[in-house]
Design a protein around this motif. Structure first.
Motif, PDB file in Angstrom:
ATOM      1  N   VAL A 195      -5.912 -47.993  40.348  1.00 38.76           N
ATOM      2  CA  VAL A 195      -5.578 -47.349  39.070  1.00 38.76           C
ATOM      3  C   VAL A 195      -4.633 -48.244  38.282  1.00 38.76           C
ATOM      4  N   GLU A 196      -4.730 -48.145  36.991  1.00 36.77           N
ATOM      5  CA  GLU A 196      -3.750 -48.793  36.125  1.00 36.77           C
ATOM      6  C   GLU A 196      -2.428 -48.053  36.318  1.00 36.77           C
ATOM      7  N   PRO A 197      -1.313 -48.754  36.390  1.00 37.21           N
ATOM      8  CA  PRO A 197      -0.026 -48.083  36.620  1.00 37.21           C
ATOM      9  C   PRO A 197       0.321 -47.026  35.577  1.00 37.21           C
ATOM     10  N   ARG A 198      -0.225 -47.118  34.386  1.00 36.98           N
ATOM     11  CA  ARG A 198       0.100 -46.150  33.334  1.00 36.98           C
ATOM     12  C   ARG A 198      -0.873 -44.970  33.256  1.00 36.98           C
ATOM     13  N   THR A 199      -1.835 -44.899  34.175  1.00 36.72           N
ATOM     14  CA  THR A 199      -2.817 -43.816  34.167  1.00 36.72           C
ATOM     15  C   THR A 199      -2.153 -42.496  34.544  1.00 36.72           C
ATOM     16  N   LEU A 200      -2.364 -41.502  33.700  1.00 39.97           N
ATOM     17  CA  LEU A 200      -1.841 -40.167  33.998  1.00 39.97           C
ATOM     18  C   LEU A 200      -2.678 -39.511  35.088  1.00 39.97           C
ATOM     19  N   LEU A 201      -2.039 -38.690  35.888  1.00 40.36           N
ATOM     20  CA  LEU A 201      -2.750 -37.988  36.957  1.00 40.36           C
ATOM     21  C   LEU A 201      -3.899 -37.166  36.400  1.00 40.36           C
ATOM     22  N   VAL A 202      -3.711 -36.495  35.289  1.00 44.23           N
ATOM     23  CA  VAL A 202      -4.776 -35.675  34.707  1.00 44.23           C
ATOM     24  C   VAL A 202      -6.017 -36.509  34.410  1.00 44.23           C
ATOM     25  N   HIS A 203      -5.828 -37.716  33.905  1.00 48.34           N
ATOM     26  CA  HIS A 203      -6.970 -38.579  33.585  1.00 48.34           C
ATOM     27  C   HIS A 203      -7.628 -39.110  34.855  1.00 48.34           C
ATOM     28  N   HIS A 204      -6.829 -39.427  35.860  1.00 50.21           N
ATOM     29  CA  HIS A 204      -7.387 -39.875  37.133  1.00 50.21           C
ATOM     30  C   HIS A 204      -8.243 -38.754  37.750  1.00 50.21           C
ATOM     31  N   LEU A 205      -7.697 -37.541  37.746  1.00 49.06           N
ATOM     32  CA  LEU A 205      -8.439 -36.413  38.318  1.00 49.06           C
ATOM     33  C   LEU A 205      -9.755 -36.182  37.599  1.00 49.06           C
ATOM     34  N   ARG A 206      -9.727 -36.186  36.285  1.00 47.48           N
ATOM     35  CA  ARG A 206     -10.917 -35.886  35.501  1.00 47.48           C
ATOM     36  C   ARG A 206     -11.915 -37.045  35.472  1.00 47.48           C
ATOM     37  N   GLU A 207     -11.426 -38.230  35.139  1.00 49.08           N
ATOM     38  CA  GLU A 207     -12.324 -39.353  34.870  1.00 49.08           C
ATOM     39  C   GLU A 207     -12.772 -40.091  36.123  1.00 49.08           C
ATOM     40  N   LYS A 208     -11.909 -40.222  37.099  1.00 46.27           N
ATOM     41  CA  LYS A 208     -12.242 -40.969  38.309  1.00 46.27           C
ATOM     42  C   LYS A 208     -12.791 -40.056  39.402  1.00 46.27           C
ATOM     43  N   LEU A 209     -12.217 -38.857  39.522  1.00 50.51           N
ATOM     44  CA  LEU A 209     -12.604 -37.967  40.623  1.00 50.51           C
ATOM     45  C   LEU A 209     -13.504 -36.819  40.203  1.00 50.51           C
ATOM     46  N   GLY A 210     -13.728 -36.648  38.897  1.00 48.54           N
ATOM     47  CA  GLY A 210     -14.638 -35.603  38.418  1.00 48.54           C
ATOM     48  C   GLY A 210     -14.084 -34.196  38.486  1.00 48.54           C
ATOM     49  N   LYS A 211     -12.781 -34.046  38.592  1.00 46.75           N
ATOM     50  CA  LYS A 211     -12.151 -32.721  38.658  1.00 46.75           C
ATOM     51  C   LYS A 211     -11.891 -32.229  37.236  1.00 46.75           C
ATOM     52  N   VAL A 212     -12.970 -31.877  36.550  1.00 43.09           N
ATOM     53  CA  VAL A 212     -12.880 -31.525  35.131  1.00 43.09           C
ATOM     54  C   VAL A 212     -12.359 -30.111  34.880  1.00 43.09           C
ATOM     55  N   GLY A 213     -12.118 -29.351  35.931  1.00 49.89           N
ATOM     56  CA  GLY A 213     -11.476 -28.048  35.767  1.00 49.89           C
ATOM     57  C   GLY A 213     -10.026 -28.190  35.357  1.00 49.89           C
ATOM     58  N   THR A 214      -9.448 -29.348  35.632  1.00 51.88           N
ATOM     59  CA  THR A 214      -8.095 -29.654  35.174  1.00 51.88           C
ATOM     60  C   THR A 214      -8.221 -30.090  33.725  1.00 51.88           C
ATOM     61  N   VAL A 215      -7.709 -29.282  32.840  1.00 49.08           N
ATOM     62  CA  VAL A 215      -7.957 -29.444  31.406  1.00 49.08           C
ATOM     63  C   VAL A 215      -6.911 -30.355  30.768  1.00 49.08           C
ATOM     64  N   VAL A 216      -7.368 -31.210  29.856  1.00 50.25           N
ATOM     65  CA  VAL A 216      -6.450 -32.004  29.040  1.00 50.25           C
ATOM     66  C   VAL A 216      -6.166 -31.172  27.797  1.00 50.25           C
ATOM     67  N   GLY A 217      -4.918 -30.759  27.666  1.00 55.03           N
ATOM     68  CA  GLY A 217      -4.551 -29.949  26.519  1.00 55.03           C
ATOM     69  C   GLY A 217      -3.822 -30.772  25.485  1.00 55.03           C
ATOM     70  N   CYS A 218      -2.530 -30.907  25.668  1.00 60.66           N
ATOM     71  CA  CYS A 218      -1.696 -31.528  24.640  1.00 60.66           C
ATOM     72  C   CYS A 218      -1.260 -32.948  24.977  1.00 60.66           C
ATOM     73  N   ASP A 219      -1.358 -33.363  26.225  1.00 57.55           N
ATOM     74  CA  ASP A 219      -0.866 -34.660  26.691  1.00 57.55           C
ATOM     75  C   ASP A 219       0.634 -34.841  26.482  1.00 57.55           C
ATOM     76  N   THR A 220       1.364 -33.767  26.256  1.00 58.18           N
ATOM     77  CA  THR A 220       2.813 -33.864  26.049  1.00 58.18           C
ATOM     78  C   THR A 220       3.574 -32.899  26.954  1.00 58.18           C
ATOM     79  N   SER A 221       2.923 -32.265  27.866  1.00 58.22           N
ATOM     80  CA  SER A 221       3.468 -31.291  28.818  1.00 58.22           C
ATOM     81  C   SER A 221       3.947 -30.000  28.171  1.00 58.22           C
TER      82      SER A 221
END
Length: 174
Positions: free
Chosen positions: A16-42
């Motif tokens: 992974v790139e060191p700056r990759t957010l966990l949400v993006h890793h889960l969705r894009e790399k592992l296919g866990k699309v139930g984890t929703v990207v909402g605001c990207d600001t917590s």
């Protein structure tokens, strides 16, 4: 950077790139699309997952920070085709409309109930204040969390859930 993470019971090792957010890793790399990207600001909580058993907003955690950890997503809650008691309570109490916030609400609710197994309405509202819903008015969400609390009390859960839990930890069952 190489990381190893256990997600919903399966171990993954990835670059992974060191700056990759966990949400993006889960969705894009592992296919866990139930984890929703909402605001990207917590701010919204839609991306809430469990990291080593505690809820985190996965848009505020780098994937490299999860190295060696266990992550549970909304997809990892059901056992043997049976919904987790909180998932079932959200369904039974119509605690969703558009469904966008639901995965994060459920994950945060489970963590809330782990800390407070019998919350009153005020405690539920306070426990979920970091998770936003734009369409329900929260009434049914609060009702669902309190309903789940009753169903998750020791000995009160459905037999199927207790059997699944026992199999999951290697006790009892077949």
């Amino acid at each position: 950077m190489r990381i190893t993470v256990t997600v919903d019971g399966t171990k993954y090792t990835d670059e992974v790139e060191p700056r990759t957010l966990l949400v993006h890793h889960l969705r894009e790399k592992l296919g866990k699309v139930g984890t929703v990207v909402g605001c990207d600001t917590s701010n919204c909580g839609a991306c809430t997952v469990h990291l080593d058993g505690h809820s985190v907003k996965s848009c505020s955690v780098l994937a490299v920070q999860a190295d060696g950890c266990e992550v549970t997503t909304i997809e990892g809650l059901a056992r043997d085709g049976n919904l987790h008691p909180v998932q079932k309570a959200f369904n039974d109490n119509h605690a969703l409309q558009c469904g966008f916030c639901t995965p994060g609400m459920i994950m945060q609710s489970i963590d809330l109930l782990a800390d407070n197994p019998d919350p009153d309405e005020k405690a539920v509202r306070e426990g979920l204040e970091g998770n936003l819903c734009r369409c329900t008015g929260y009434q049914n969400i609060v009702r669902a969390v309190r309903d789940a609390a009753k169903n998750m009390s020791p000995g009160a859960g459905p037999e199927a859930e207790r059997i699944a839990e026992n199999k999951h930890v290697g006790v009892g069952g077949d």
